[in-house]
Design a protein around this motif. Sequence first.
Motif, mmCIF file in Angstrom:
data_model
loop_
_atom_site.group_PDB
_atom_site.id
_atom_site.type_symbol
_atom_site.label_atom_id
_atom_site.label_comp_id
_atom_site.label_asym_id
_atom_site.label_seq_id
_atom_site.Cartn_x
_atom_site.Cartn_y
_atom_site.Cartn_z
ATOM 1 N N ALA A 195 -39.048 39.229 3.864
ATOM 2 C CA ALA A 195 -37.781 39.751 4.381
ATOM 3 C C ALA A 195 -37.966 40.757 5.507
ATOM 4 O O ALA A 195 -37.017 41.080 6.212
ATOM 5 C CB ALA A 195 -36.979 40.385 3.251
ATOM 6 N N GLY A 196 -39.190 41.284 5.683
ATOM 7 C CA GLY A 196 -39.442 42.271 6.736
ATOM 8 C C GLY A 196 -39.750 43.637 6.176
ATOM 9 O O GLY A 196 -39.466 43.935 5.008
ATOM 10 N N ASP A 197 -40.335 44.487 7.025
ATOM 11 C CA ASP A 197 -40.828 45.799 6.606
ATOM 12 C C ASP A 197 -40.143 46.970 7.306
ATOM 13 O O ASP A 197 -40.603 48.103 7.209
ATOM 14 C CB ASP A 197 -42.330 45.916 6.896
ATOM 15 N N GLU A 198 -39.065 46.735 8.005
ATOM 16 C CA GLU A 198 -38.471 47.784 8.821
ATOM 17 C C GLU A 198 -37.132 48.247 8.299
ATOM 18 O O GLU A 198 -36.250 48.664 9.051
ATOM 19 C CB GLU A 198 -38.397 47.303 10.268
ATOM 20 N N ALA A 199 -36.984 48.163 6.977
ATOM 21 C CA ALA A 199 -35.788 48.622 6.280
ATOM 22 C C ALA A 199 -34.595 47.730 6.631
ATOM 23 O O ALA A 199 -34.769 46.597 7.077
ATOM 24 C CB ALA A 199 -35.532 50.095 6.542
ATOM 25 N N TYR A 200 -33.391 48.243 6.415
ATOM 26 C CA TYR A 200 -32.192 47.408 6.490
ATOM 27 C C TYR A 200 -32.081 46.695 7.836
ATOM 28 O O TYR A 200 -32.186 47.308 8.896
ATOM 29 C CB TYR A 200 -30.950 48.266 6.242
ATOM 30 N N GLY A 201 -31.871 45.388 7.771
ATOM 31 C CA GLY A 201 -31.761 44.564 8.955
ATOM 32 C C GLY A 201 -32.334 43.182 8.696
ATOM 33 O O GLY A 201 -33.292 43.034 7.943
ATOM 34 N N ALA A 202 -31.727 42.164 9.303
ATOM 35 C CA ALA A 202 -32.112 40.776 9.043
ATOM 36 C C ALA A 202 -33.205 40.306 9.997
ATOM 37 O O ALA A 202 -33.227 40.667 11.171
ATOM 38 C CB ALA A 202 -30.892 39.868 9.178
ATOM 39 N N GLU A 203 -34.116 39.509 9.466
ATOM 40 C CA GLU A 203 -35.162 38.869 10.247
ATOM 41 C C GLU A 203 -35.093 37.356 10.072
ATOM 42 O O GLU A 203 -34.477 36.850 9.145
ATOM 43 C CB GLU A 203 -36.562 39.324 9.780
ATOM 44 N N TYR A 204 -35.754 36.651 10.973
ATOM 45 C CA TYR A 204 -35.945 35.207 10.856
ATOM 46 C C TYR A 204 -37.448 34.943 10.820
ATOM 47 O O TYR A 204 -38.194 35.632 11.514
ATOM 48 C CB TYR A 204 -35.304 34.470 12.046
ATOM 49 N N PRO A 205 -37.919 34.006 9.992
ATOM 50 C CA PRO A 205 -37.205 32.947 9.269
ATOM 51 C C PRO A 205 -36.720 33.288 7.858
ATOM 52 O O PRO A 205 -36.326 32.383 7.123
ATOM 53 C CB PRO A 205 -38.240 31.820 9.222
ATOM 54 N N ALA A 206 -36.747 34.561 7.461
ATOM 55 C CA ALA A 206 -36.176 34.904 6.157
ATOM 56 C C ALA A 206 -34.710 34.511 6.085
ATOM 57 O O ALA A 206 -34.178 34.252 5.000
ATOM 58 C CB ALA A 206 -36.329 36.394 5.893
ATOM 59 N N GLY A 207 -34.052 34.453 7.247
ATOM 60 C CA GLY A 207 -32.643 34.098 7.287
ATOM 61 C C GLY A 207 -32.366 32.607 7.223
ATOM 62 O O GLY A 207 -31.202 32.202 7.186
ATOM 63 N N SER A 208 -33.391 31.788 7.212
ATOM 64 C CA SER A 208 -33.173 30.347 7.135
ATOM 65 C C SER A 208 -32.534 29.977 5.811
ATOM 66 O O SER A 208 -32.956 30.454 4.743
ATOM 67 C CB SER A 208 -34.496 29.591 7.294
ATOM 68 N N LYS A 209 -31.567 29.101 5.848
ATOM 69 C CA LYS A 209 -30.885 28.688 4.611
ATOM 70 C C LYS A 209 -31.751 27.779 3.746
ATOM 71 O O LYS A 209 -31.414 27.503 2.595
ATOM 72 C CB LYS A 209 -29.574 27.989 4.930
ATOM 73 N N TYR A 210 -32.889 27.339 4.288
ATOM 74 C CA TYR A 210 -33.742 26.416 3.549
ATOM 75 C C TYR A 210 -34.905 27.099 2.817
ATOM 76 O O TYR A 210 -35.668 26.432 2.134
ATOM 77 C CB TYR A 210 -34.312 25.362 4.497
ATOM 78 N N VAL A 211 -35.048 28.404 2.973
ATOM 79 C CA VAL A 211 -36.206 29.094 2.401
ATOM 80 C C VAL A 211 -35.772 30.079 1.313
ATOM 81 O O VAL A 211 -34.600 30.450 1.208
ATOM 82 C CB VAL A 211 -37.002 29.844 3.487
ATOM 83 N N THR A 212 -36.751 30.507 0.533
ATOM 84 C CA THR A 212 -36.539 31.615 -0.390
ATOM 85 C C THR A 212 -36.948 32.890 0.323
ATOM 86 O O THR A 212 -38.125 33.083 0.647
ATOM 87 C CB THR A 212 -37.389 31.458 -1.664
ATOM 88 N N SER A 213 -35.990 33.754 0.637
ATOM 89 C CA SER A 213 -36.307 35.014 1.304
ATOM 90 C C SER A 213 -36.688 36.040 0.247
ATOM 91 O O SER A 213 -36.036 36.169 -0.785
ATOM 92 C CB SER A 213 -35.121 35.504 2.144
ATOM 93 N N VAL A 214 -37.781 36.777 0.534
ATOM 94 C CA VAL A 214 -38.391 37.632 -0.482
ATOM 95 C C VAL A 214 -38.406 39.089 -0.036
ATOM 96 O O VAL A 214 -39.046 39.446 0.954
ATOM 97 C CB VAL A 214 -39.828 37.177 -0.793
ATOM 98 N N GLY A 215 -37.680 39.928 -0.780
ATOM 99 C CA GLY A 215 -37.651 41.361 -0.518
ATOM 100 C C GLY A 215 -38.785 42.077 -1.220
ATOM 101 O O GLY A 215 -39.632 41.463 -1.872
ATOM 102 N N GLY A 216 -38.806 43.417 -1.083
ATOM 103 C CA GLY A 216 -39.922 44.191 -1.604
ATOM 104 C C GLY A 216 -39.492 45.341 -2.492
ATOM 105 O O GLY A 216 -38.453 45.973 -2.283
ATOM 106 N N THR A 217 -40.330 45.643 -3.489
ATOM 107 C CA THR A 217 -40.046 46.716 -4.434
ATOM 108 C C THR A 217 -41.196 47.714 -4.507
ATOM 109 O O THR A 217 -42.309 47.447 -4.069
ATOM 110 C CB THR A 217 -39.832 46.163 -5.857
#
Length: 449
Positions: A273-295
């Motif tokens: 999903a990206g490392d720069e805090a709130y904000g959308a990236e691609y290809p995490a935004g693709s409707k065909y993939v599982t986008s994965v955030g971090g904890t």
Amino acid sequence: MRTPNTPHISGRSRRIGSAATATAALLLAGLGIATHADAATPTPHKVSAKTVAAQVAKAHVQYESACGTTPKKGYAACNALRVTGGTTAYMEKQAALKGATPKTVKPNATSATPTGYGPSDLQDAYGLTAASSSNGSGETIAIVDAYDDPNAAADLATYRSYYGLSACTVANGCFKKVSQTGSTTSLPTADSGWAGEISLDLDMVSAIAPNAKILLVEASSSSMADLGKAVNEAVALGAKFVSNSYGGSESSSDTSYDSSYFNHPGVAITVSAGDEAYGAEYPAGSKYVTSVGGTKLSTSSTSRGWTESVWKTSSTEGTGSGCSAYDAKPSWQTDTGCTKRMISDVSAVADPATGVSVYDSYGSDGTGWNTYGGTSASAPIIASVYALAGTPSSSSYPAQFPYEDTSALNDVTSGNNGTCSTSYFCTAGSGYDGPTGLGTPQGTDAFTG
């Protein structure tokens, strides 16, 4: 994507951040030392839990972005963060048990042993111990990255040997490295930064799914076109699980990339999903993939033994999330605040302070054992959980699976990755939220379909 505030150094762009305040509960952790290595660990002297907790709470690290500055339009950067200074929670705990002053991580300084989470920690945290031991045989997990890591096979062997995992080599048919055209001999130019990313990805697959085969597909460059061709090659070579630990700014070209590179029914494709805090990236935004955030993953006294919150180090350093500007919303995603594709779907550990151990020996900053964080850690973890769950049905889009069994996930309900007008876009809560999606794995049931 944000431009780091310090210059390019030794093939990697330095982005320093503080990931402090590891909780005192970390003193209970089993932090990934292999059984055969225990003999080298000094015998702990008597020390109170309160003393250990106080020292563990001092944990703080600095880290750098592995793969360079903000990519230009149509290109991506990896989402790997390498710890370069400070003391991890593991190091603080070990120092307290020995009654010693903790050593510090130093840039380009070889560590003789790991300083972050190992396979047993990650398997335990996500309820995968039994599945990791029994499942995954016959499956192929593909890693897609840019450029070549000349030491990939050797470093993979070192990691697996240290942790007592079965050998995964070219010779025994477990490991294969190819270019985006499938060549095993005509490989891309080597790159130190992406080599660290590659080591991180290979080690996380090994940690979660040690019985699976690993296919590394190296793109000729970090352009979305080359990375996308590498994804297609991975699928063409038979991989049913493809991990992508990179991203760039969204653009109007994203929907064409979707159809050209990421529309693969029956294949679980995960993306950081990206490392720069709130904000959308691609290809995490693709409707065909599982986008994965971090904890942030810490041990606790709960029945699970672990607790998680949204990873956020600062207003510009933390897991990505957000409402895509271009990609359509998939039918299985039912949140009402975003009319297009929402990031993320699920999540896993990404905070460098509670980071994972990685072995990397290529380049001036590939100096042996390192600790890494970033959503580059969480994407291959989730791809590997899909592999443990079994081959997806041929016509399915595996990104849908977690939405069909949310009870088999650890709901992450605390923390945020920034400020947003729609609360769940950036703030964790009960049920679905952007930074952590539906939650983190609790076994494999949520990844089957």
